[in-house]
Design a protein around this motif. Structure first.
Motif, PDB file in Angstrom:
ATOM      1  N   VAL A   1       0.829  -1.160  -0.056  1.00  0.00           N
ATOM      2  CA  VAL A   1       0.070   0.002   0.025  1.00  0.00           C
ATOM      3  C   VAL A   1       0.944   1.233   0.157  1.00  0.00           C
ATOM      4  CG1 VAL A   1       0.047   0.060   2.485  1.00  0.00           C
ATOM      5  CG2 VAL A   1      -2.017   1.357   0.989  1.00  0.00           C
ATOM      6  N   GLU A   2       0.563   2.353  -0.679  1.00  0.00           N
ATOM      7  CA  GLU A   2       1.099   3.497  -0.918  1.00  0.00           C
ATOM      8  C   GLU A   2       1.131   4.301   0.306  1.00  0.00           C
ATOM      9  OE1 GLU A   2       3.623   4.492  -2.880  1.00  0.00           O
ATOM     10  OE2 GLU A   2       3.353   2.561  -4.316  1.00  0.00           O
ATOM     11  N   LEU A   3       2.297   4.709   0.739  1.00  0.00           N
ATOM     12  CA  LEU A   3       2.035   5.934   1.894  1.00  0.00           C
ATOM     13  C   LEU A   3       1.811   7.072   1.479  1.00  0.00           C
ATOM     14  CD1 LEU A   3       5.120   4.613   4.110  1.00  0.00           C
ATOM     15  CD2 LEU A   3       2.659   4.371   4.403  1.00  0.00           C
ATOM     16  N   LEU A   4       0.954   8.241   2.125  1.00  0.00           N
ATOM     17  CA  LEU A   4       0.789   9.350   1.716  1.00  0.00           C
ATOM     18  C   LEU A   4       2.181   9.981   1.904  1.00  0.00           C
ATOM     19  CD1 LEU A   4      -2.378  10.196   3.472  1.00  0.00           C
ATOM     20  CD2 LEU A   4      -2.077   9.929   1.042  1.00  0.00           C
ATOM     21  N   PRO A   5       2.588  11.099   0.943  1.00  0.00           N
ATOM     22  CA  PRO A   5       3.798  11.505   0.882  1.00  0.00           C
ATOM     23  C   PRO A   5       4.335  12.177   2.175  1.00  0.00           C
ATOM     24  CG  PRO A   5       2.686  12.238  -1.012  1.00  0.00           C
ATOM     25  CD  PRO A   5       1.670  11.466  -0.452  1.00  0.00           C
ATOM     26  N   PRO A   6       3.435  12.989   3.096  1.00  0.00           N
ATOM     27  CA  PRO A   6       3.903  13.418   4.351  1.00  0.00           C
ATOM     28  C   PRO A   6       4.280  12.537   5.322  1.00  0.00           C
ATOM     29  CG  PRO A   6       1.823  14.379   3.796  1.00  0.00           C
ATOM     30  CD  PRO A   6       1.898  13.532   2.570  1.00  0.00           C
ATOM     31  N   LEU A   7       3.706  11.360   5.484  1.00  0.00           N
ATOM     32  CA  LEU A   7       4.201  10.437   6.182  1.00  0.00           C
ATOM     33  C   LEU A   7       5.352   9.811   5.968  1.00  0.00           C
ATOM     34  CD1 LEU A   7       3.592   8.567   8.790  1.00  0.00           C
ATOM     35  CD2 LEU A   7       2.129   7.099   7.459  1.00  0.00           C
ATOM     36  N   LYS A   8       5.550   9.347   4.614  1.00  0.00           N
ATOM     37  CA  LYS A   8       6.727   8.892   4.026  1.00  0.00           C
ATOM     38  C   LYS A   8       8.009   9.867   4.180  1.00  0.00           C
ATOM     39  CE  LYS A   8       6.559   6.991  -0.120  1.00  0.00           C
ATOM     40  NZ  LYS A   8       6.388   6.920  -1.788  1.00  0.00           N
ATOM     41  N   TRP A   9       7.855  11.093   4.063  1.00  0.00           N
ATOM     42  CA  TRP A   9       8.773  11.873   4.449  1.00  0.00           C
ATOM     43  C   TRP A   9       9.286  12.158   6.029  1.00  0.00           C
ATOM     44  CZ3 TRP A   9       5.706  16.449   1.494  1.00  0.00           C
ATOM     45  CH2 TRP A   9       5.880  16.094  -0.037  1.00  0.00           C
TER      46      TRP A   9
ATOM     47  N   TYR B   1      20.420  12.721  -0.538  1.00  0.00           N
ATOM     48  CA  TYR B   1      19.811  13.724  -0.848  1.00  0.00           C
ATOM     49  C   TYR B   1      19.430  14.686   0.103  1.00  0.00           C
ATOM     50  CZ  TYR B   1      19.572  11.512  -5.622  1.00  0.00           C
ATOM     51  OH  TYR B   1      19.804  10.743  -6.692  1.00  0.00           O
ATOM     52  N   SER B   2      19.528  16.024   0.254  1.00  0.00           N
ATOM     53  CA  SER B   2      18.914  16.802   1.207  1.00  0.00           C
ATOM     54  C   SER B   2      17.348  16.869   1.403  1.00  0.00           C
ATOM     55  CB  SER B   2      19.510  18.351   1.038  1.00  0.00           C
ATOM     56  OG  SER B   2      18.795  18.775  -0.266  1.00  0.00           O
ATOM     57  N   VAL B   3      17.259  17.054   2.690  1.00  0.00           N
ATOM     58  CA  VAL B   3      15.608  17.217   2.867  1.00  0.00           C
ATOM     59  C   VAL B   3      14.782  18.158   2.326  1.00  0.00           C
ATOM     60  CG1 VAL B   3      14.298  17.615   5.003  1.00  0.00           C
ATOM     61  CG2 VAL B   3      16.358  16.360   5.440  1.00  0.00           C
ATOM     62  N   PRO B   4      15.465  19.344   2.115  1.00  0.00           N
ATOM     63  CA  PRO B   4      14.613  20.357   1.185  1.00  0.00           C
ATOM     64  C   PRO B   4      14.518  19.613  -0.195  1.00  0.00           C
ATOM     65  CG  PRO B   4      16.201  21.519   2.380  1.00  0.00           C
ATOM     66  CD  PRO B   4      16.678  20.164   2.547  1.00  0.00           C
ATOM     67  N   TYR B   5      15.515  18.920  -0.654  1.00  0.00           N
ATOM     68  CA  TYR B   5      15.257  18.619  -2.187  1.00  0.00           C
ATOM     69  C   TYR B   5      14.356  17.223  -2.078  1.00  0.00           C
ATOM     70  CZ  TYR B   5      16.685  16.513  -6.388  1.00  0.00           C
ATOM     71  OH  TYR B   5      16.657  15.875  -7.940  1.00  0.00           O
ATOM     72  N   ARG B   6      14.411  16.628  -1.279  1.00  0.00           N
ATOM     73  CA  ARG B   6      13.689  15.203  -1.206  1.00  0.00           C
ATOM     74  C   ARG B   6      11.981  16.002  -0.842  1.00  0.00           C
ATOM     75  NH1 ARG B   6      13.803  12.699   3.005  1.00  0.00           N
ATOM     76  NH2 ARG B   6      15.983  13.449   4.237  1.00  0.00           N
ATOM     77  N   ASN B   7      11.821  17.058  -0.166  1.00  0.00           N
ATOM     78  CA  ASN B   7      10.686  17.442  -0.123  1.00  0.00           C
ATOM     79  C   ASN B   7      10.023  18.079  -1.219  1.00  0.00           C
ATOM     80  OD1 ASN B   7      10.464  17.072   2.766  1.00  0.00           O
ATOM     81  ND2 ASN B   7      11.277  19.023   3.279  1.00  0.00           N
ATOM     82  N   ALA B   8      10.708  18.634  -2.197  1.00  0.00           N
ATOM     83  CA  ALA B   8      10.586  19.048  -3.286  1.00  0.00           C
ATOM     84  C   ALA B   8      10.335  18.062  -4.478  1.00  0.00           C
ATOM     85  CB  ALA B   8      11.665  20.167  -4.019  1.00  0.00           C
ATOM     86  N   HIS B   9      11.029  16.794  -4.176  1.00  0.00           N
ATOM     87  CA  HIS B   9      10.965  15.930  -5.187  1.00  0.00           C
ATOM     88  C   HIS B   9      10.749  14.677  -4.365  1.00  0.00           C
ATOM     89  CE1 HIS B   9      13.734  18.570  -7.000  1.00  0.00           C
ATOM     90  NE2 HIS B   9      13.166  18.232  -8.226  1.00  0.00           N
ATOM     91  N   PRO B  10       9.127  14.379  -4.155  1.00  0.00           N
ATOM     92  CA  PRO B  10       9.014  13.216  -3.387  1.00  0.00           C
ATOM     93  C   PRO B  10       9.434  11.788  -3.759  1.00  0.00           C
ATOM     94  CG  PRO B  10       7.181  14.674  -3.793  1.00  0.00           C
ATOM     95  CD  PRO B  10       8.219  15.013  -4.857  1.00  0.00           C
ATOM     96  N   ASN B  11       9.609  11.441  -4.960  1.00  0.00           N
ATOM     97  CA  ASN B  11      10.211  10.335  -5.470  1.00  0.00           C
ATOM     98  C   ASN B  11      11.743  10.154  -5.230  1.00  0.00           C
ATOM     99  OD1 ASN B  11       7.724   9.492  -6.515  1.00  0.00           O
ATOM    100  ND2 ASN B  11       7.920  10.858  -8.469  1.00  0.00           N
ATOM    101  N   ALA B  12      12.313  11.103  -4.797  1.00  0.00           N
ATOM    102  CA  ALA B  12      13.928  10.793  -4.632  1.00  0.00           C
ATOM    103  C   ALA B  12      14.075   9.974  -3.436  1.00  0.00           C
ATOM    104  CB  ALA B  12      14.124  12.124  -4.280  1.00  0.00           C
ATOM    105  N   PRO B  13      14.973   8.925  -3.459  1.00  0.00           N
ATOM    106  CA  PRO B  13      15.429   8.073  -2.390  1.00  0.00           C
ATOM    107  C   PRO B  13      16.253   8.892  -1.562  1.00  0.00           C
ATOM    108  CG  PRO B  13      16.757   7.579  -4.331  1.00  0.00           C
ATOM    109  CD  PRO B  13      15.854   8.673  -4.972  1.00  0.00           C
TER     110      PRO B  13
END
Length: 332
Positions: free
Chosen positions: A104-112, A309-321
């Motif tokens: 099941v896919e997590l919502l982006p906020p919870l995944k972040w 990858y930095s936290v701001p970058y991953r926030n802007a790119h949700p698919n980034a590992p």
């Protein structure tokens, strides 16, 4: 006779005058039409000039030559034709069997939020921490969050947890049976630690075995290989259609390109390789697969990404590992 001649002359003059008035009217109408046509053409030219001016690329926009565009289009066509549809379908079925309902896919906020917690945990470890210690710390954190989730579900309260009661159920699923799937989704990969036998005698002064190595034959020293690194540069060979069996082969391709480059041609001095079997993340529009080998040139090589990858970058790119999957090197 004179009277008749005068009457005829007056009739002729009347006809000539009428014809002249027709000609004047026609000339006037034609002149007006020409003026209108010239005005319309001027307006069209002005609008085209404004449109072309607005379309001019700024200094911050990357432009591609017609040859590069044709290469991109051809590579996309080749990838579409070579797409193993049946294999993709079988892999998806196998994934469902392996992970079951945990996919099941997590919502982006919870995944972040989960990713940020794990990242902060790893940053807080000692710089000399082994992969075993890193793995143990992450596992302890996972078990602690599972206990918090159970408590949240039982008490239906937030208490001291960083997660809300509404997130407890999905959190328990993600950190429980879905942990393997979640780890892959957020790019968490801690290599297995090499354990030496206790009775093995290690010569004094010998360097420690690295925790992570690139698959394939060893890389020459001139490759200057760097794990979890992506260098920027102008592509002299597109990796979408240029695959190599190992990072060493990719580096060798860069060395050969520089050696046999034609006069005036950019010589490769950067190689970028994808060693991950599941492919490598990139913020562009393409799906980068295993064994892609990019040959690049830059007068002054600079990094795109390094390590994580930095936290701001991953926030802007949700698919980034979490971790940069590429391996790179600067030769010369």
């Amino acid at each position: 006779m004179a009277r008749d001649w005068g009457k005829n002359a007056s009739k002729v003059r009347g006809k000539l005058g009428l014809r002249c008035s027709y000609r004047r009217t026609a000339l006037l109408i034609c002149s007006i039409n020409i003026v209108i046509a010239l005005y319309v053409l001027r307006c069209l030219y002005a609008s085209l000039y404004v449109f072309s001016s607005s379309r001019e690329p700024s200094s911050n926009v990357v432009t591609y030559t017609p040859d590069q565009i044709s290469v991109l289009e051809e590579s996309v066509r080749i990838r579409n034709v070579a797409e193993p549809e049946e294999l993709v379908r079988l892999v998806k079925q196998l994934e469902k069997k392996m992970y079951g309902e945990a996919t099941v896919e997590l919502l982006p906020p919870l995944k972040w939020k989960i990713t940020d917690h794990i990242l902060e945990l790893l940053k807080g470890l000692n710089a000399t921490a082994t992969t075993g210690e890193q793995r143990e710390a992450v596992e302890s954190w996972r078990k602690e969050k599972l206990r918090e989730a159970d408590q949240l579900i039982a008490e239906n309260a937030t208490s001291q947890s960083n997660f809300s009661a509404d997130e407890a159920g999905i959190l328990k699923l993600a950190l429980g049976t879905g942990w393997a799937y979640l780890s892959e989704e957020i790019g968490l990969w801690i290599p297995m630690e090499v354990v030496n036998k206790e009775n093995d005698d290690k010569p004094e002064g010998e360097e420690e075995i690295e925790d992570e190595v690139l698959p394939g034959r060893p890389l020459p020293r001139e490759c200057h290989a760097e794990l979890h690194t992506d260098y920027d540069g102008m592509a002299v060979r597109w990796g979408l259609t240029h695959h190599k069996d190992s990072a060493a082969d990719c580096c060798q391709a860069c060395l050969d390109h520089a050696k046999y480059a034609k006069p005036g041609e950019k010589k490769c001095n950067i190689w970028v390789y994808c060693p991950s079997e599941t492919g490598c993340y990139s913020p562009d529009m393409y799906e980068h697969k295993n064994q892609e080998c990019w040959l690049k040139y830059a007068e002054k090589p600079k990094l795109n990404f390094k390590d994580r990858y930095s936290v701001p970058y991953r926030n802007a790119h949700p698919n980034a590992p979490l971790v940069v999957p590429w391996a790179s090197g600067v030769i010369g």
